[in-house]
Design a protein around this motif. Structure first.
Motif, mmCIF file in Angstrom:
data_model
loop_
_atom_site.group_PDB
_atom_site.id
_atom_site.type_symbol
_atom_site.label_atom_id
_atom_site.label_comp_id
_atom_site.label_asym_id
_atom_site.label_seq_id
_atom_site.Cartn_x
_atom_site.Cartn_y
_atom_site.Cartn_z
ATOM 1 N N GLU A 365 51.825 41.834 36.363
ATOM 2 C CA GLU A 365 50.480 42.171 36.820
ATOM 3 C C GLU A 365 49.484 41.093 36.412
ATOM 4 O O GLU A 365 49.570 40.525 35.314
ATOM 5 N N ASN A 367 45.109 39.630 37.357
ATOM 6 C CA ASN A 367 43.825 39.877 38.009
ATOM 7 C C ASN A 367 43.594 38.848 39.107
ATOM 8 O O ASN A 367 43.698 37.638 38.872
ATOM 9 N N ASN A 370 39.030 38.351 43.167
ATOM 10 C CA ASN A 370 37.986 39.311 43.518
ATOM 11 C C ASN A 370 37.995 40.545 42.617
ATOM 12 O O ASN A 370 37.377 41.553 42.937
ATOM 13 N N GLN A 372 40.572 42.383 42.030
ATOM 14 C CA GLN A 372 41.656 43.265 42.441
ATOM 15 C C GLN A 372 42.903 42.972 41.609
ATOM 16 O O GLN A 372 43.239 41.830 41.352
ATOM 17 N N GLN A 373 43.592 44.015 41.186
ATOM 18 C CA GLN A 373 44.841 43.843 40.457
ATOM 19 C C GLN A 373 45.953 43.483 41.449
ATOM 20 O O GLN A 373 46.093 44.116 42.494
ATOM 21 N N HIS A 374 46.743 42.475 41.112
ATOM 22 C CA HIS A 374 47.843 42.036 41.959
ATOM 23 C C HIS A 374 49.135 42.059 41.162
ATOM 24 O O HIS A 374 49.134 42.061 39.917
#
Length: 960
Positions: A365, A367, A370, A372-374
């Protein structure tokens, strides 16, 4: 102990007529017409008997059913007539698709059980459930295919599902699981039940759980692929290829709609592209917030039937089979901390804790830009994977690897034969899991490549679970490309090694000149090799110490990660360098020891007789006047002092060892050698302790050795020897006070001279006169002590002519014909007199040589050139006259321990390091280092005494 002893009994030991009494922890008999229940902890009635009362355990009362009502109801409390026969347990049974009815709607018990057929017509589409007690709606595939609850030919019934026979269906699957390590192939009950139905449902209906279940069966088969096989992976590949038109998920070409992502593809070189083409889109530090310091792994988990369970963080020990505290388990994901966990787990515990396999898709995981977690997919390298019957993931060439995605920890399901309710015959365990984090080369901000998880499975044939066990390990390793560092090390080794050759050649040339020989013979080559061994040992030592301190400073002190420690496998060259340095330095040390034990030394007594004495002539009965004898005690005293300073060093060896051990173990410098990012000298007892780095262990210990040794040398040179005691200078002063000079030859034509001739003319005097002489000298009322008039130079390096050496050898041969009187009183008169004459002859010859009596063997005194001092050799050859070089630094210590402190210190450091690297114990290394120091000191002292007695005619009994 006998009073508190109880026998060990288990429920399985009780037999059918006994039950396990949990209050007594022992077996107890069941009552009449009773047997052990399925759980083993109570009794139940035998078939044909109903319960009258039951309070658990043995408190059960049974009554035989009448002949016309021989069956027993499902609850066991009543007797009933069974028109369709009895089961083995004495209950009523009904045919397939019929349900058993024992009571009316209002709960009244029927006299005779009924078997009611479920209505499978279009209005109801019902069939009996698995227990045979209810009518439920048919499975939807039956209705879709046959418009009924029957799946008749030519339709296909598999796994409880009905499929329409048509072209294009996946081929018939092979429900076999191969355990390659055991050489066993099993017909898995799970595969027999679910493989074909999962493949059909996934292909025909795009059923999500069926596709996931099929993928899980492929993973249980080690993702192994074969062009000719229709096993689980073959069926999965068949569907994967056939569904290319349905599109992909998240633009990932290997992740098809409705299918799990199992493979990255089998194109050559794809693995290296996946692992090295793209950088992970965030950076890490050693000192920062949790987002920058921790690796946030998250896994999507599925059960064997293909149902999604939940998202799970790896923190808390999800993948660690070995139990440990929460703090230590979570330390595995602190960036820069190399984590290792090893333990042995019993098979019985594995079967208890992992009865049902769980499958994981692992992500990392981060950040996004923007907020948003990716998630970044983490590839899996399955070392058990076979491609066309060959293991393809065994080598280090990643271009041949076949990367996968899904993995499991324990599979106790696929190894079950025939009956899923029975224990498995074989289980498969992830015995070695390694998460590899690789740093991008030349990064200054902690950029990494995508992580890789490597899994190795072990197949276990279950025989006795209580006694069987499996060794498992979990590792998180950090690595970077060490090729550049290796190239730089090789360059340094080549350059310094070349300089060592030149330096050794200069040493050999100097040695040849000092031996008075110009012929290059076998001895010269051997001497060159010995010099080169010592110089090459210094090269290896400089490189290894520099490497160790480099990694210690740059790894521990960095905030934004730019370097990572070499892996244990990458440390092999470093350990080899240390071994080479130690071996070569040990050879140099032994050469030094042998050279010091073979020096020629003689004490020149300048004392002359005072007057004459009357002496009786043996056998003649008369007395004659003779010169008064000169006392030998001054020579004995100087010999003892020389013997004492032979092993004096510039440092205190015991303090050196204890100080190094104190800073390593007490202060906590040893914690700097741990493979983690912390530079703290203390560690909490509850925190995880990372494994040792051999490079850091050597770097820390060597740095401490060198630092403490330098401080000791400075202390002794600046303070102790100036204000307390300087044994070397005191020895030179003692020689002058004793009126004795020291003439020693370390080479055939080279040595040292300590001028100890008293400026007062004699030293064999009383205390009053001695004090008067010293007072006059302190007040400058007498001449100076130097060899030359009006000089203070007392120590010299001497280069003698061959003629001088021949005369010395001729007298010395007589002197050493008998190696000193072992027992003075028992020696023959002739031998004693011969030795005495030889001693007097040598004393007279050397004193006359110093006094310039022999014009054909004269000498000159001069200063050495600066280049001569640097190179350690003499440019002028003493052909006609010997040469005395002024020496201001007491260079005669070259034949003592004192003048070879660097060699001794490096040998001690390397000995300490070799023992530590072999044992991983600083304490043991310190103890053995001190023992070897004492052993070699004893050898040097003992053999040095013998050489001193042999060369100077000083009886060894007077050397104390």
């Amino acid at each position: 102990a006998r009073g508190f002893s109880v026998p060990l009994q288990r429920p399985a030991d009780c037999g059918t007529e006994h039950y396990f009494d949990s209050s007594r922890l022992a077996c107890a008999p069941c009552g009449a017409h009773q047997r052990q229940s399925a759980g083993g902890s109570s009794c139940e009635c035998e078939p044909g008997y109903r319960m009258v009362s039951s309070n658990g355990g043995f408190s059960v009362t049974c009554e035989k059913c009448p002949e016309n009502m021989s069956g027993v109801t499902q609850d066991g409390w009543n007797c009933i007539t069974c028109p369709r026969g009895l089961t083995s347990k004495g209950n009523c049974k009904c045919p397939n698709n019929e349900i058993l009815v024992e009571r009316s709607v209002d709960g009244v018990l029927l006299d005779e059980a009924l078997c009611v057929r479920c209505n499978g017509s279009e209005q109801s589409f019902s069939a009996s459930d698995a227990s045979g007690s209810r009518c439920v709606r048919c499975e939807k595939t039956f209705i879709q295919v046959s418009k009924s609850c029957d799946c008749n030919s030519p339709n296909i019934l598999t796994g409880g599902l009905c499929f329409l026979a048509r072209e294009g269906l996946p081929p018939k699957g092979v429900a076999a699981v191969r355990f390659a390590q055991l050489g066993v192939t099993l017909a898995s009950a799970w595969f027999l039940k679910n493989l074909q139905s999962s493949a059909f449902a996934c292909w025909l209906y795009s059923n999500l759980t069926a596709c996931q279940a099929l993928g899980n069966m492929c993973v249980m088969n080690m993702n192994s692929l074969s062009s000719s096989s229709t096993d689980a992976c073959g069926l999965f590949q068949y569907i994967f290829v056939s569904t290319a038109r349905v599109g992909v998920i998240h633009s990932i070409p290997y992740w098809r709609h409705n299918l799990p992502w199992l493979y990255y593809g089998d194109q050559p070189g794809l693995a290296s592209q996946v692992l090295e083409k793209n950088h992970f889109p965030t950076t890490f530090t050693f000192k920062g917030t949790d987002n920058d310091v921790k690796l946030k792994f998250i896994a999507a988990s599925f059960d064997a039937a293909g149902n999604f369970l939940k998202w799970q963080s790896l923190e808390g020990g999800l993948l660690q089979l070995c139990p440990d505290t929460q703090t230590k388990l979570n330390a595995a994901y602190v960036f820069g901390t190399t984590y290792q966990q090893n333990c042995k787990i019993s098979v019985s515990k594995i079967l208890l804790d992992f009865a049902n396999p769980v499958f994981y898709d692992l992500f990392l995981e981060y950040n996004g830009g923007n907020g948003q977690q990716h998630l970044w997919a983490v590839p899996v390298l399955n070392l058990n994977l076979q491609y066309n019957e060959k293991f393809v993931n065994q080598g280090s060439n990643m271009n041949n690897w076949l990367l996968t995605r899904r993995f499991f920890l324990v599979d106790a399901l696929s190894g079950k034969e025939n009956d899923l309710g029975k224990p498995p015959r074989v289980i498969r365990i992830a015995s070695k899991i390694t998460i590899s984090i690789r740093l991008v080369s030349h990064t200054q901000r902690g950029t990494i490549y995508p992580p890789l998880i490597t899994v190795a499975y072990t197949d276990v044939l279950v025989q006795n679970p209580e006694t069987q066990s499996v060794m498992v390990s979990f590792t998180v390793s950090y690595e970077m490309n060490q090729r550049e560092a290796q190239i730089q090390t090789d360059i340094a080794l080549g350059v310094l090694g070349g300089l060592a050759v030149l330096w050794s050649l200069l040493k050999t040339a100097g040695w040849k000149r000092r031996t008075g020989s110009s012929i290059i013979d076998l001895q010269t080559v051997f001497k060159f090799l010995l010099f080169y061994a010592g110089d090459l040992a210094n090269v290896f030592f400089i490189i290894t110490v520099g490497t160790g301190i480099y990694w210690l400073v740059f790894f521990k002190a960095q905030q934004f990660v730019s370097v990572l420690l070499p892996l244990p496998s990458q440390e092999e060259d470093f350990v080899t360098y240390i071994a080479c340095a130690f071996s070569l330095k040990a050879l140099q040390f032994l050469h030094l020891l042998v050279s010091q034990l073979a020096i020629d030394i003689f004490f020149i007594d300048w004392e002359r007789p005072k007057g004459k004495v009357l002496k009786a002539v043996e056998g003649e009965g008369v007395t004659k006047s003779a010169a008064a004898p000169v006392s030998i005690w001054r020579t004995y005293f100087i010999a003892n002092e020389w013997n004492e300073i032979q092993t004096v060093r510039k440092i205190n060896p015991l303090f050196q060892v204890l100080a190094v051990l104190f800073f390593l173990e007490v202060v906590g410098f040893s914690n700097l050698a741990l493979m983690d990012a912390s530079s703290s000298l203390t560690r909490s007892s509850e925190s995880y302790v990372a494994p040792w780095s051999r490079i850091l262990r050597f770097g820390v210990s060597a740095a401490l050795w060198v630092a403490i040794a330098i401080l000791q040398v400075i202390f002794f040179a600046v303070i102790y020897e100036r204000f307390v005691e300087d044994k070397i200078s005191q020895f030179v002063d003692l020689c002058c006070v004793s009126n004795i000079s020291v003439f020693l030859l370390s080479h055939n034509c080279f040595g040292h001279y300590i001028h100890g001739r008293s400026v007062h003319g004699h030293a064999d005097t009383n205390m009053e006169e001695m004090n008067m002489n010293l007072k006059r000298e302190a007040e400058n009322l007498c001449s100076q002590r130097g060899l030359l008039p009006n000089t203070d130079g007392q120590t010299f390096q001497i280069s003698i002519s061959r003629k001088m050496r021949l005369n010395y050898d001729w007298i010395h041969e007589t002197l050493t014909r008998k190696h000193g009187p072992a027992r003075l009183l028992a020696s023959s008169a002739n031998t004693f007199e011969q030795s005495t004459r030889a001693y007097n002859a040598m004393n007279k010859f050397l004193s006359s040589f110093i006094d310039h009596v022999h014009k054909e063997m004269d000498y000159i005194v001069k200063d050495k050139l600066l280049l001569e001092r640097i190179l350690g050799m003499e440019f002028m050859e003493p052909i006609e006259k010997s040469i005395f070089y002024n020496d201001e630094g007491h260079s005669f210590t070259d034949v003592l321990y004192y003048g070879n402190e660097t060699t001794l210190l490096i040998f001690d450091i390397l000995f300490f390091s070799v023992v530590d690297l072999a044992s991983q114990s600083f304490v043991l290394a310190a103890v053995l280092t001190y023992l070897q120091q004492e052993i070699f000191r004893f050898i040097r002292t003992t053999l040095g005494q013998k050489n001193l007695a042999s060369k100077t005619l000083v009886d060894q009994r007077f050397l104390i």
